[in-house]
Write a protein that holds these residues in place. Structure first.
Motif, mmCIF file in Angstrom:
data_model
loop_
_atom_site.group_PDB
_atom_site.id
_atom_site.type_symbol
_atom_site.label_atom_id
_atom_site.label_comp_id
_atom_site.label_asym_id
_atom_site.label_seq_id
_atom_site.Cartn_x
_atom_site.Cartn_y
_atom_site.Cartn_z
ATOM 1 N N TYR A 193 -6.555 1.825 9.673
ATOM 2 C CA TYR A 193 -7.113 0.795 9.712
ATOM 3 C C TYR A 193 -6.909 -0.603 9.428
ATOM 4 N N CYS A 224 0.401 -1.900 0.315
ATOM 5 C CA CYS A 224 0.098 -0.453 0.548
ATOM 6 C C CYS A 224 0.779 0.748 0.197
ATOM 7 N N ALA A 260 -2.606 14.925 -0.061
ATOM 8 C CA ALA A 260 -3.226 13.698 0.413
ATOM 9 C C ALA A 260 -2.955 12.531 0.149
ATOM 10 N N ARG A 261 -2.015 11.956 -0.967
ATOM 11 C CA ARG A 261 -2.091 10.838 -0.931
ATOM 12 C C ARG A 261 -1.298 9.747 0.246
ATOM 13 N N TYR A 262 -0.520 10.836 0.875
ATOM 14 C CA TYR A 262 0.043 10.467 2.033
ATOM 15 C C TYR A 262 -0.643 10.206 3.454
ATOM 16 N N ASP A 263 -2.055 11.885 3.357
ATOM 17 C CA ASP A 263 -2.501 11.393 4.296
ATOM 18 C C ASP A 263 -4.091 9.682 3.991
ATOM 19 N N GLU A 264 -3.999 9.453 2.987
ATOM 20 C CA GLU A 264 -4.360 8.660 2.639
ATOM 21 C C GLU A 264 -3.779 6.696 3.068
ATOM 22 N N ILE A 265 -2.992 6.930 2.487
ATOM 23 C CA ILE A 265 -1.715 5.883 3.000
ATOM 24 C C ILE A 265 -1.680 5.162 4.663
ATOM 25 N N ASN A 315 -4.255 6.635 6.247
ATOM 26 C CA ASN A 315 -5.350 6.395 6.594
ATOM 27 C C ASN A 315 -5.758 5.162 6.920
ATOM 28 N N ILE A 316 -5.311 4.497 5.416
ATOM 29 C CA ILE A 316 -4.742 2.666 5.232
ATOM 30 C C ILE A 316 -4.035 2.539 6.853
#
Length: 531
Positions: free
Chosen positions: A85, A57, A74-79, A81-82
């Protein structure tokens, strides 16, 4: 009077409890090891699988940009969050993605570091730097960065608790390792379960031991110890009161092995009482035999020539012989005679077997050899005639190894014959060697055997040592033989001394070698030196 538990019961119960404790401990250890191994296998597989999924990921090509700008997108924050999770989904403590600098891998810069919400860890922000010196972690990071390995670490009882961590290499699109990913899961539950397991096993073992001792002691004492004590007291009474058996043991009914034992002991007491009388009679008989054996020893020593010098009127040679039997009477023989003014006969032999039969056979051989030698026969004919006579009516199947020589004093020539006997030692100056002619068959071995004789020229000052195999086969406490090389060395140190001193020094060398080891063969030596 307070009843005490018999000592035998205490010992048996104690040993059974110890054996049971050892068995339970072994079973516990086997279960504990299997349980721990299964846990490690399952947790290792689980954490590896989670960590491998998390790696997929990430966006490794953006790591350098994040670290340079210290700015997320945004991409950093998305990863992130993954990763968060994954932490919640798989009950992880934390996930970190960091760069570690060579060569000691103690300088760490964090890229991602989400942690379990409500946990005891605090996340490090992007670009956070620290120096972390922990040998296990540093060596694991080195393996990840330098070898591309996946490392699983089990950490127990640290300040952060007990946990398992999987460390994987993170590669960019060019395949270069740019970071290490660590996924950590708490295993405190497993550690606590192990402690509970240990405590439960110890508690059960203690309860079992107490219950076992209480019930088993009473049962064992009633059905086993009481009959044994009765048997013990009766045997002690029997031994203390003149060997007179009583009927106490007959009250134990022969329903099992103890009953059979009690009746057998009673029968034994009766037999022993009867045998004591027989032994008393046998002791008297043995005393009579000992007296006769002592007489036989004196007779045997009496038939062997003794005294020194052997022939006071003859100044051409010096001669001395000795025999030390392994038992009261032995089977070795030696003899010497002046056949006339110019001829000396010397002989040494070794009869098979020990004790009185060998001594009797020895005296027969000695008598036959001396008789035939004085009749003027050659050494070979002496042996042939003696051998044929010994073979007749040899019901004991005994035999004798023998060496016989006739020395002509005027020429110093020694004519000799060897019937399976050890080779004599010739001492010439300071050099000692064996007279190693081919031996013939021993006497009394086979009727009609021819014997070959040999001749050797001696010199003034030469010494000859004839001996039995008790010399070379003398053994020390390590079962090592004295042997022929040691015999030669002992004789080499005996030049220019008289015959008694030569034998004395050789025997002293043997005694020093064997020490206090018991010997089982006669030791006989005869020494003659030309003057």
């Amino acid at each position: 009077m307070k009843r005490r538990l018999p000592v035998l019961t205490k010992k048996i119960v104690f040993n059974i409890v110890i054996a049971g404790f050892i068995l339970c401990t072994m079973i516990f250890a086997a279960g504990f090891i299997a349980y721990s191994r299964q846990f490690r296998t399952q947790y290792d597989k689980h954490i590896r699988s989670v960590a491998a999924t998390v790696v997929e990921c990430l966006n490794p090509d953006s790591f350098d940009t994040y670290l340079q700008t210290k700015t997320t997108d945004a991409r950093y924050d998305e990863i992130n969050n993954i990763l968060q999770y994954f932490i919640e989904q798989f009950e992880l403590n934390l996930i970190y993605v960091s760069q570690v600098e060579a060569p000691d891998y103690t300088r760490i810069t964090y890229i991602y570091n989400p942690v379990k919400k409500g946990g005891k860890h605090s996340p490090f922000p992007l670009g956070f730097f620290e120096v972390y010196e922990e040998p296990d972690y540093n060596s694991s990071a080195k393996r990840v960065f330098e070898n591309g390995e996946t490392v699983v670490r089990h950490t127990l009882k640290t300040r952060s608790g007990s946990h398992i961590t999987a460390m994987l290499p993170v590669r960019n699109s060019q395949g270069k390792i740019v970071a290490v990913l660590g996924a950590q899961k708490d295993i405190q539950e497993f550690v606590s379960a192990r402690h509970k397991y240990i405590n439960a096993v110890i508690f059960v073992e203690l309860i079992f031991a107490i219950v076992f001792v209480i019930f088993f002691s009473g049962f064992f004492n009633l059905h086993f110890i009481k009959p044994v004590v009765t048997i013990t007291r009766e045997t002690d009474h029997f031994a203390s009161y003149g060997g007179e058996p009583s009927e106490v043991l007959m009250t134990i009914h022969p329903k099992d092995e103890l009953g059979v034992l009690a009746h057998s002991v009673h029968q034994m007491e009766c037999d022993v009482n009867r045998n004591i009388k027989q032994i008393t009679q046998m002791t008297l008989e043995q005393q009579r035999l000992a007296t006769e054996l002592d007489l036989a020893t004196k007779i045997q020593r009496g038939v062997l020539p003794k005294g020194y010098p052997a022939f006071p009127d003859c100044k051409a040679f010096d001669l001395f012989a000795s025999m030390d039997p392994a038992k009261e009477v032995g089977g070795d023989l030696y003899d010497y005679h002046m056949l006339d003014d110019d001829h000396l006969m010397i002989t040494v032999g070794d009869v098979s077997g020990k004790g009185v039969p060998a001594a009797l056979f020895m005296m027969i051989v000695k008598t036959l050899l001396a008789t035939h030698a004085k009749s003027g026969l050659s050494p070979a004919k002496i042996f042939e005639t003696t051998n044929n006579q010994l073979c007749k009516n040899n019901v004991m199947d005994m035999f004798v190894t023998c060496w016989l020589g006739i020395l002509t004093l005027s020429t110093n020539e020694l004519c000799y014959v060897n019937a399976g006997h050890p080779f004599p030692v010739l001492l010439r100056g300071s050099d000692a060697s064996f007279i190693d002619s081919k031996p013939n068959l021993m006497l009394a071995g086979m009727d009609g055997v021819p014997y070959k004789e040999y001749t050797i020229k001696l010199q003034k000052g030469d010494a000859l040592l004839i001996y039995t195999d008790g010399v070379t086969e003398a053994t020390d406490r390590n079962e090592q033989l004295f042997g022929e090389p040691r015999l030669l060395e002992a004789v080499r140190n005996c030049n220019d001394i008289d015959a008694p001193l030569l034998i004395k020094k050789v025997r002293a060398t043997i005694n020093l070698f064997v020490g206090d080891a018991e010997q089982f063969d006669d030791i006989t030596m005869l020494a003659v030196r030309l003057l």
